[in-house]
Design an enzyme around this catalytic site. Structure first.
Site, mmCIF file in Angstrom:
data_model
loop_
_atom_site.group_PDB
_atom_site.id
_atom_site.type_symbol
_atom_site.label_atom_id
_atom_site.label_comp_id
_atom_site.label_asym_id
_atom_site.label_seq_id
_atom_site.Cartn_x
_atom_site.Cartn_y
_atom_site.Cartn_z
ATOM 1 N N TYR A 54 -6.346 -6.866 -0.917
ATOM 2 C CA TYR A 54 -5.943 -6.903 0.481
ATOM 3 C C TYR A 54 -5.653 -8.342 0.886
ATOM 4 O O TYR A 54 -6.548 -9.167 0.998
ATOM 5 C CB TYR A 54 -7.028 -6.323 1.384
ATOM 6 C CG TYR A 54 -7.383 -4.882 1.102
ATOM 7 C CD1 TYR A 54 -6.493 -4.025 0.468
ATOM 8 C CD2 TYR A 54 -8.622 -4.365 1.475
ATOM 9 C CE1 TYR A 54 -6.829 -2.705 0.207
ATOM 10 C CE2 TYR A 54 -8.961 -3.051 1.234
ATOM 11 C CZ TYR A 54 -8.068 -2.224 0.598
ATOM 12 O OH TYR A 54 -8.405 -0.909 0.345
ATOM 13 N N PRO A 106 -9.987 8.243 7.767
ATOM 14 C CA PRO A 106 -10.517 9.372 8.540
ATOM 15 C C PRO A 106 -9.825 9.548 9.884
ATOM 16 O O PRO A 106 -9.977 10.596 10.520
ATOM 17 C CB PRO A 106 -11.992 8.997 8.722
ATOM 18 C CG PRO A 106 -11.987 7.499 8.728
ATOM 19 C CD PRO A 106 -10.943 7.124 7.709
ATOM 20 N N LEU A 107 -9.064 8.534 10.312
ATOM 21 C CA LEU A 107 -8.300 8.641 11.559
ATOM 22 C C LEU A 107 -6.800 8.796 11.283
ATOM 23 O O LEU A 107 -5.969 8.551 12.155
ATOM 24 C CB LEU A 107 -8.553 7.416 12.442
ATOM 25 C CG LEU A 107 -9.988 7.291 12.957
ATOM 26 C CD1 LEU A 107 -10.163 6.012 13.779
ATOM 27 C CD2 LEU A 107 -10.391 8.511 13.779
ATOM 28 N N GLY A 108 -6.472 9.184 10.055
ATOM 29 C CA GLY A 108 -5.073 9.456 9.735
ATOM 30 C C GLY A 108 -4.163 8.272 9.985
ATOM 31 O O GLY A 108 -3.095 8.430 10.586
ATOM 32 N N HIS A 121 -10.506 0.295 -8.136
ATOM 33 C CA HIS A 121 -9.429 0.739 -7.251
ATOM 34 C C HIS A 121 -8.529 1.755 -7.947
ATOM 35 O O HIS A 121 -8.182 2.796 -7.370
ATOM 36 C CB HIS A 121 -8.614 -0.485 -6.808
ATOM 37 C CG HIS A 121 -8.241 -0.460 -5.377
ATOM 38 N ND1 HIS A 121 -8.066 -1.601 -4.640
ATOM 39 C CD2 HIS A 121 -8.001 0.550 -4.522
ATOM 40 C CE1 HIS A 121 -7.733 -1.288 -3.395
ATOM 41 N NE2 HIS A 121 -7.689 0.012 -3.313
ATOM 42 N N GLY A 156 -4.397 6.035 12.039
ATOM 43 C CA GLY A 156 -4.254 5.803 13.476
ATOM 44 C C GLY A 156 -3.700 6.976 14.248
ATOM 45 O O GLY A 156 -3.841 7.036 15.477
#
Length: 332
Positions: free
Chosen positions: A58, A219-221, A124, A223
């Site tokens: 990242y 988990p929030l797709g 990863h 956003g």
């Protein structure tokens, strides 16, 4: 051979983690702000969020450097998870699972994170040119050397499985079975959300039956499930959502019933409850070993996400959320 693992409690089971990737990678670079990101990580720790998830790719590297500035002051409050195995080039990403590289990558991550031990070191991606047993064995050596406390594996992509109708995570489970023969797998990271439920079929049960923690990525797709994105608004060219078929204007509009369902459930719990909190509470309700790891770049979102751990969903809530339509559009 000494076999060490970590329990689900160490992962922060029953709580929400923090995915640090958006602070440095994958999303609109014009909205990245180092000082604001530092405040966000501090806010997470202040809110009791201990699991901080990052990776050397990242940035590359800048995300770990950012976390290191916080860990230098607050290491005892954090459960640090980072990853190795992917190299970022100008226009490509390649896997590297050679044992020598794994050892060098770990030492470099320790320096950037300003810590003497990584709580969870994740692979990863497996390198197709290196036997997984060799890579995992090198990672196990890092545990024995005291540089790493436990090992995890990220689920591999499975587009071919989607096209063929095969189990989406059959290849990942195969890798996990091989890795377990070398050294215990303590955690698996894979996508899981209200609109991406594939892990519930085989991967999550496999982990639960073996006491392996499950880190729910996205988990929030990305956003979408927060209800704060406007269909057709568009994304900057360097934002991963600009190339994601679920984030075309047409698909974002088509998937609005999913957000509407989250809003309905949130409304039943009071004015202070958001669709994002409902989405995270649903993930938490999928099992005691499940830890959602939403990404965030601002302190207010971290605090809101942390509140999901205290949101009890009723059986009626879970039935309604379980009955929401499947998401339209996919990576394929």
């Amino acid at each position: 051979m000494e076999r060490r693992t970590i329990g689900a409690a160490a992962l922060g089971a029953g709580a929400v983690g923090l995915g640090c990737m958006p602070m440095s990678w994958g999303y609109s670079s014009s909205r990245q702000n180092g000082e604001e990101s530092l405040r966000t990580v501090h806010a997470a720790l202040d809110a009791g969020v201990s699991l901080l998830d990052t990776a050397d790719m990242y940035g590359p590297f800048t995300n770990e450097l950012l976390l290191g500035r916080v860990l230098k002051e607050r290491r005892a409050e954090a459960f640090v998870s980072t990853k190795c195995g992917l190299l970022v080039g100008e226009q490509h990403i390649v896997a590297n699972g050679r044992p020598g590289y794994v050892r060098r990558a770990c030492d470099a991550s320790l320096r950037r994170l300003q810590t003497d031990v990584i709580d969870l070191y994740q692979l990863h991606r497996a390198d197709p040119e290196v036997p997984l047993e060799e890579t995992w064995g090198a990672m196990a050596d890092l545990v024995r050397a005291g540089k790493v406390r436990a090992l995890g594996l990220c689920a591999i992509g499975a587009r071919a499985a989607r096209r063929s109708g095969a189990d989406l995570y059959a290849a990942t489970i195969g890798q996990l079975a091989r890795a377990q023969q070398v050294f215990p797998v303590s955690a698996v990271q894979a996508e899981l959300s209200v609109w991406s439920r594939e892990a519930l079929t085989t991967l999550l049960p496999w982990c639960e039956s073996r006491g392996i923690g499950f880190l729910a990525a996205m988990p929030l797709g990305n956003g979408y499930l927060t209800g704060t994105l406007t269909p057709g608004e568009g994304f900057e060219p360097d934002d991963i959502r600009a190339r994601h078929p679920r984030f075309t204007a047409e698909m974002m509009a088509a998937n609005q019933p999913i957000v509407a369902g989250l809003r309905r459930v949130a409304a039943r719990h009071g004015d202070g409850v958001s669709p994002a909190q409902v989405a995270l509470a649903w993930v938490l309700a999928q099992g005691r070993h499940v830890v959602p790891v939403p990404g965030a770049k601002q302190a207010r979102w971290v605090r809101e996400n942390a509140g999901a751990a205290g949101l009890p969903l009723s059986e009626a809530d879970l039935r309604e959320l379980g009955g929401l339509p499947a998401a339209r559009g996919s990576w394929d």
